[in-house]
Scaffold this motif. Structure first.
Motif, PDB file in Angstrom:
ATOM      1  N   TYR A 118      13.152 -34.853   9.427  1.00 43.42           N
ATOM      2  CA  TYR A 118      13.660 -35.859   8.483  1.00 43.42           C
ATOM      3  C   TYR A 118      14.725 -35.274   7.563  1.00 43.42           C
ATOM      4  O   TYR A 118      15.749 -35.904   7.289  1.00 43.42           O
ATOM      5  CB  TYR A 118      12.504 -36.426   7.664  1.00 43.42           C
ATOM      6  N   ASN A 119      14.507 -34.048   7.102  1.00 46.31           N
ATOM      7  CA  ASN A 119      15.472 -33.405   6.208  1.00 46.31           C
ATOM      8  C   ASN A 119      16.781 -33.072   6.914  1.00 46.31           C
ATOM      9  O   ASN A 119      17.824 -32.929   6.269  1.00 46.31           O
ATOM     10  CB  ASN A 119      14.867 -32.135   5.589  1.00 46.31           C
ATOM     11  N   LEU A 120      16.738 -32.978   8.240  1.00 44.53           N
ATOM     12  CA  LEU A 120      17.960 -32.729   9.006  1.00 44.53           C
ATOM     13  C   LEU A 120      18.745 -34.015   9.251  1.00 44.53           C
ATOM     14  O   LEU A 120      19.972 -33.994   9.296  1.00 44.53           O
ATOM     15  CB  LEU A 120      17.617 -32.056  10.345  1.00 44.53           C
ATOM     16  N   ILE A 124      17.005 -40.773  11.815  1.00 44.11           N
ATOM     17  CA  ILE A 124      16.221 -40.674  13.047  1.00 44.11           C
ATOM     18  C   ILE A 124      14.778 -41.056  12.727  1.00 44.11           C
ATOM     19  O   ILE A 124      14.193 -40.581  11.759  1.00 44.11           O
ATOM     20  CB  ILE A 124      16.290 -39.245  13.623  1.00 44.11           C
ATOM     21  N   PHE A 125      14.208 -41.941  13.536  1.00 44.64           N
ATOM     22  CA  PHE A 125      12.844 -42.415  13.306  1.00 44.64           C
ATOM     23  C   PHE A 125      11.844 -41.292  13.544  1.00 44.64           C
ATOM     24  O   PHE A 125      11.909 -40.584  14.555  1.00 44.64           O
ATOM     25  CB  PHE A 125      12.537 -43.583  14.246  1.00 44.64           C
ATOM     26  N   ASN A 150      15.461 -44.321   5.473  1.00 46.16           N
ATOM     27  CA  ASN A 150      16.776 -44.067   6.054  1.00 46.16           C
ATOM     28  C   ASN A 150      17.888 -44.277   5.026  1.00 46.16           C
ATOM     29  O   ASN A 150      17.616 -44.501   3.845  1.00 46.16           O
ATOM     30  CB  ASN A 150      16.991 -44.937   7.298  1.00 46.16           C
ATOM     31  N   SER A 151      19.127 -44.236   5.492  1.00 44.59           N
ATOM     32  CA  SER A 151      20.275 -44.366   4.589  1.00 44.59           C
ATOM     33  C   SER A 151      20.313 -45.712   3.875  1.00 44.59           C
ATOM     34  O   SER A 151      20.911 -45.841   2.804  1.00 44.59           O
ATOM     35  CB  SER A 151      21.581 -44.180   5.376  1.00 44.59           C
ATOM     36  N   ASP A 152      19.645 -46.727   4.468  1.00 41.52           N
ATOM     37  CA  ASP A 152      19.587 -48.056   3.847  1.00 41.52           C
ATOM     38  C   ASP A 152      18.396 -48.212   2.917  1.00 41.52           C
ATOM     39  O   ASP A 152      18.153 -49.287   2.368  1.00 41.52           O
ATOM     40  CB  ASP A 152      19.523 -49.145   4.927  1.00 41.52           C
ATOM     41  N   LYS A 154      15.223 -48.043   3.818  1.00 47.12           N
ATOM     42  CA  LYS A 154      14.055 -48.630   4.485  1.00 47.12           C
ATOM     43  C   LYS A 154      13.181 -47.534   5.084  1.00 47.12           C
ATOM     44  O   LYS A 154      13.691 -46.521   5.580  1.00 47.12           O
ATOM     45  CB  LYS A 154      14.514 -49.591   5.586  1.00 47.12           C
ATOM     46  N   VAL A 155      11.867 -47.754   5.042  1.00 43.93           N
ATOM     47  CA  VAL A 155      10.941 -46.790   5.640  1.00 43.93           C
ATOM     48  C   VAL A 155      11.280 -46.652   7.124  1.00 43.93           C
ATOM     49  O   VAL A 155      11.458 -47.638   7.837  1.00 43.93           O
ATOM     50  CB  VAL A 155       9.474 -47.246   5.457  1.00 43.93           C
ATOM     51  N   ASN A 156      11.381 -45.399   7.576  1.00 43.02           N
ATOM     52  CA  ASN A 156      11.861 -45.128   8.932  1.00 43.02           C
ATOM     53  C   ASN A 156      10.893 -44.195   9.662  1.00 43.02           C
ATOM     54  O   ASN A 156      11.276 -43.155  10.179  1.00 43.02           O
ATOM     55  CB  ASN A 156      13.258 -44.487   8.850  1.00 43.02           C
ATOM     56  N   ALA A 157       9.609 -44.587   9.654  1.00 45.10           N
ATOM     57  CA  ALA A 157       8.582 -43.732  10.244  1.00 45.10           C
ATOM     58  C   ALA A 157       7.407 -44.564  10.747  1.00 45.10           C
ATOM     59  O   ALA A 157       7.296 -45.758  10.446  1.00 45.10           O
ATOM     60  CB  ALA A 157       8.093 -42.707   9.215  1.00 45.10           C
ATOM     61  N   GLY A 158       6.557 -43.901  11.517  1.00 40.17           N
ATOM     62  CA  GLY A 158       5.375 -44.574  12.051  1.00 40.17           C
ATOM     63  C   GLY A 158       4.270 -43.573  12.331  1.00 40.17           C
ATOM     64  O   GLY A 158       4.479 -42.359  12.287  1.00 40.17           O
ATOM     65  N   ILE A 159       3.092 -44.086  12.613  1.00 36.39           N
ATOM     66  CA  ILE A 159       1.926 -43.233  12.867  1.00 36.39           C
ATOM     67  C   ILE A 159       1.080 -43.809  13.997  1.00 36.39           C
ATOM     68  O   ILE A 159       0.917 -45.026  14.112  1.00 36.39           O
ATOM     69  CB  ILE A 159       1.070 -43.069  11.581  1.00 36.39           C
TER      70      ILE A 159
END
Length: 204
Positions: A118-120, A124-125, A150-152, A154-159
């Motif tokens: 994520y820090n890179l 990217i999701f 993300n840049s907008d 919005k949460v950009n992750a899942g589990i």
């Protein structure tokens, strides 16, 4: 995705060749030319590949995988196991040669590895496979993942939750509760994994 001794990114599930090929040795300690000497062997997993073309049963490069995704219009779903930041960066940089960041999924069972990813590149999701499977672990994972925006903004992750035996009402209710918590945190979510149709229907 793992990296060979000579810096080639390859697609192989384990850190060694032992289980899935007729060779042995650690992927990171061998050159890609050395790995190409061996052939994929999935007989131990119950798959009959006796009719397969032996010349095609080799450990593929990451670029070959990306080419296939591009050819068929599929988004790459990339699992990382190496905690080496250079390997993670090279994997992401290579994927970005083929796809826009929003079309790439980085998956891992390690929350800290996903943080590095994520820090890179925050667009990217990030997809967590289980992580710490205790209630406290799931709570921490949801909290951490929900901050990956993300840049907008919005949460950009899942589990993915690993809650088995859904025919048992207690397990079913637990899975339902964790899915609700993940969704409330704006995370995409799924259950994995099941090996029979009844369990899969329960998951749905």
């Amino acid at each position: 995705v793992l990296m060979t001794a000579d810096g080639e990114l390859v697609c192989i599930h384990d850190s060694t060749l032992d289980r899935t090929t007729n060779g042995s040795g650690k992927v990171h300690a061998m050159t890609y030319a050395e790995i190409l000497q061996y052939r994929i062997d999935t007989a131990a997993c119950g798959f009959d590949i006796s009719s397969a073309d032996s010349s095609k049963l080799y450990v593929p490069t990451f670029r070959e995988y990306l080419d296939i995704c591009k050819k068929y219009g599929s988004n790459p779903f990339i699992e990382l196991k190496s905690v080496d930041k250079d390997v993670i960066k090279k994997t992401i940089d290579t994927a970005l040669e083929y796809f826009a960041p929003e079309d790439i999924v980085i998956s891992s069972s390690s929350l800290s590895l996903l943080k590095t990813s994520y820090n890179l590149n925050r667009d990217i999701f990030c997809h967590l496979i289980w992580g710490d499977q205790t209630d406290a672990g799931y709570e921490k994972s949801i909290k951490t993942l929900s901050k990956m925006t993300n840049s907008d903004g919005k949460v950009n992750a899942g589990i993915a939750f690993n809650i088995q035996g859904l025919s048992d009402s207690a397990n079913f209710d637990r899975a339902k509760a964790w899915i609700a918590k993940a969704k409330a945190a704006s995370l995409l979510t799924c259950l994995r994994a099941a090996d029979d149709m009844n369990e899969i229907r329960k998951m749905f």
